[in-house]
Design an enzyme around this catalytic site. Structure first.
Site, PDB file in Angstrom:
ATOM      1  N   PRO A  89       0.822  -1.216   0.000  1.00  0.00           N
ATOM      2  CA  PRO A  89       0.000   0.000   0.000  1.00  0.00           C
ATOM      3  C   PRO A  89       0.858   1.269   0.000  1.00  0.00           C
ATOM      4  CG  PRO A  89      -0.715  -1.535   1.717  1.00  0.00           C
ATOM      5  CD  PRO A  89       0.578  -2.053   1.198  1.00  0.00           C
ATOM      6  N   GLU A 116      -0.242  -6.992   8.716  1.00  0.00           N
ATOM      7  CA  GLU A 116      -0.043  -5.539   8.612  1.00  0.00           C
ATOM      8  C   GLU A 116       1.099  -5.189   7.665  1.00  0.00           C
ATOM      9  OE1 GLU A 116      -3.199  -5.050  10.058  1.00  0.00           O
ATOM     10  OE2 GLU A 116      -2.092  -3.174   9.819  1.00  0.00           O
ATOM     11  N   ARG A 154      -0.686  -9.610 -20.921  1.00  0.00           N
ATOM     12  CA  ARG A 154      -1.356  -9.147 -22.140  1.00  0.00           C
ATOM     13  C   ARG A 154      -0.379  -8.485 -23.100  1.00  0.00           C
ATOM     14  NH1 ARG A 154      -6.486  -8.423 -22.107  1.00  0.00           N
ATOM     15  NH2 ARG A 154      -6.402  -6.670 -23.534  1.00  0.00           N
ATOM     16  N   ASP A 169      -6.121  -0.948 -26.650  1.00  0.00           N
ATOM     17  CA  ASP A 169      -6.622  -0.771 -25.285  1.00  0.00           C
ATOM     18  C   ASP A 169      -6.628   0.706 -24.938  1.00  0.00           C
ATOM     19  OD1 ASP A 169      -7.245  -3.260 -24.645  1.00  0.00           O
ATOM     20  OD2 ASP A 169      -5.618  -3.641 -23.243  1.00  0.00           O
TER      21      ASP A 169
HETATM   22  O1  LIG Z   1      -0.741  -5.912   0.834  1.00  0.00           O
HETATM   23  C1  LIG Z   1      -1.577  -5.075   0.512  1.00  0.00           C
HETATM   24  N1  LIG Z   1      -2.577  -4.763   1.338  1.00  0.00           N
HETATM   25  C2  LIG Z   1      -2.686  -5.372   2.647  1.00  0.00           C
HETATM   26  C3  LIG Z   1      -2.669  -4.339   3.698  1.00  0.00           C
HETATM   27  C4  LIG Z   1      -3.745  -3.483   3.806  1.00  0.00           C
HETATM   28  C5  LIG Z   1      -3.769  -2.571   4.844  1.00  0.00           C
HETATM   29  C6  LIG Z   1      -2.730  -2.529   5.741  1.00  0.00           C
HETATM   30  C7  LIG Z   1      -2.835  -1.682   6.935  1.00  0.00           C
HETATM   31  N2  LIG Z   1      -2.239  -0.383   6.689  1.00  0.00           N
HETATM   32  C8  LIG Z   1      -2.423   0.420   7.873  1.00  0.00           C
HETATM   33  C9  LIG Z   1      -2.171   1.815   7.514  1.00  0.00           C
HETATM   34  N3  LIG Z   1      -2.467   2.359   6.358  1.00  0.00           N
HETATM   35  C10 LIG Z   1      -2.115   3.632   6.415  1.00  0.00           C
HETATM   36  C11 LIG Z   1      -1.600   3.852   7.658  1.00  0.00           C
HETATM   37  N4  LIG Z   1      -1.653   2.708   8.335  1.00  0.00           N
HETATM   38  C12 LIG Z   1      -1.643  -3.358   5.586  1.00  0.00           C
HETATM   39  C13 LIG Z   1      -1.615  -4.269   4.543  1.00  0.00           C
HETATM   40  C14 LIG Z   1      -1.476  -4.396  -0.761  1.00  0.00           C
HETATM   41  C15 LIG Z   1      -0.428  -4.705  -1.591  1.00  0.00           C
HETATM   42  S1  LIG Z   1      -0.456  -3.853  -3.012  1.00  0.00           S
HETATM   43  C16 LIG Z   1      -1.890  -3.015  -2.607  1.00  0.00           C
HETATM   44  N5  LIG Z   1      -2.504  -2.093  -3.409  1.00  0.00           N
HETATM   45  C17 LIG Z   1      -3.617  -1.534  -2.933  1.00  0.00           C
HETATM   46  N6  LIG Z   1      -4.126  -1.844  -1.719  1.00  0.00           N
HETATM   47  C18 LIG Z   1      -3.553  -2.769  -0.890  1.00  0.00           C
HETATM   48  O2  LIG Z   1      -4.064  -3.021   0.210  1.00  0.00           O
HETATM   49  C19 LIG Z   1      -2.350  -3.400  -1.341  1.00  0.00           C
END
Ligand SMILES: O=C(NCc1ccc(CNCc2ncc[nH]2)cc1)c1csc2nc[nH]c(=O)c12
Length: 246
Positions: A89, A116, A154, A169
């Site tokens: 994330p 997490e 793709r 695309d």
């Molecule tokens: O592993 C992934 N997500 C699992 C995940 C989701 C939420 C948290 C918790 N974060 C706590 C926080 N956030 C901000 C401040 N504190 C940890 C891990 C993931 C990989 S690529 C991707 N692309 C888009 N969205 C996604 O979730 C992903």
């Protein structure tokens, strides 16, 4: 292209090799996909892959060692040096340009986290790049890894038959797509735009381009922000906007 995925859920990731364009790419040997499960690299009786976070707080963190051993074996599985990508994330947001760049590489290792996240020392020691697929919360990195696999597959030569429209695309052209229609010609009183029935190819192409420009302007003006339209496109967009006003 070879893609190795480090994941606690190989059965989930392997679904991409079961159907569709990605399944065919694997079948044709265009895409070589392998999964490595950190749980297979644990040494304790409970096969522990996660632990409580230092500093306290909710949730668990993925331990370094099982991940490190899995990545090590993934690296060794082929002599071609890989780019190691952590799906996270906190990563840069994936777009078609990023996908094209990844698809041009001979080899990727994708790390999919759960809980997490993963211990930062693993990121420091093994990760080249971090990528996110968007600003929403998933339960882990596997779906994100599968998105990368699909989007890259793709673009691999031979993955799509000629009948597929990868080149056109919309995200390849930077515009949204035009509307599509197929039989029946009338459905619940709703017909098909006459131009598409006339078989006049130049007119059809013009209409589709106008729709693509118009819909992009209406729904995703941000995609037009960094784009200078040539005179022909500007004229089409003006025509689209005039027709809206009518
Ligand atoms: O592993 C992934 N997500 C699992 C995940 C989701 C939420 C948290 C918790 N974060 C706590 C926080 N956030 C901000 C401040 N504190 C940890 C891990 C993931 C990989 S690529 C991707 N692309 C888009 N969205 C996604 O979730 C992903």
């Amino acid at each position: 292209m070879r893609i190795d995925v480090v994941t606690l859920f190989p059965d989930l990731v392997n679904c991409v090799s079961g159907c569709g364009v990605t399944g065919r790419a694997v079948e044709r040997g265009i895409l070589d996909l392998h999964c490595w499960n950190p749980r297979d690299y644990t040494e304790d009786r409970h096969r522990t892959v996660d632990d409580r976070p230092y500093g306290g707080g909710p949730g668990m963190v993925m331990k370094v060692e099982p991940l490190r051993r899995a990545i090590h074996d993934a690296r060794q599985a082929d002599t071609v040096p890989p780019l190691v990508v952590y799906m996270s994330p906190q990563g840069r947001r994936l777009d078609q340009d990023a996908v094209q760049r990844l698809a041009d590489l001979p080899r990727l290792i994708l790390i999919a986290g759960r809980y997490e996240g993963i211990d930062e020392r693993l990121v420091e020691l093994e990760v080249d790049e971090e990528w996110s697929i968007g600003d929403y919360v998933l339960s882990g990195g596997e779906l994100a890894a599968m998105v990368v696999i699909d989007a890259c597959a793709r673009l691999l030569p031979g993955a799509l038959g000629d009948e597929d429209s990868a080149q056109q695309d919309s995200f390849m052209t930077g515009l949204l797509d035009c509307p599509h229609y197929t039989r029946p010609e009338v459905y619940e009183g709703r017909g098909v735009p006459q131009v598409l029935l006339g078989g006049h190819h130049a007119e059809i192409e013009r209409w589709r381009r106008k729709q693509a420009l118009g819909r992009t302007w209406q729904r995703r003006p941000d995609l037009l922000e960094h784009r200078v339209l040539d005179e022909a496109d500007q004229r089409l967009l003006d025509e689209y906007r005039r027709e809206l006003a009518d």
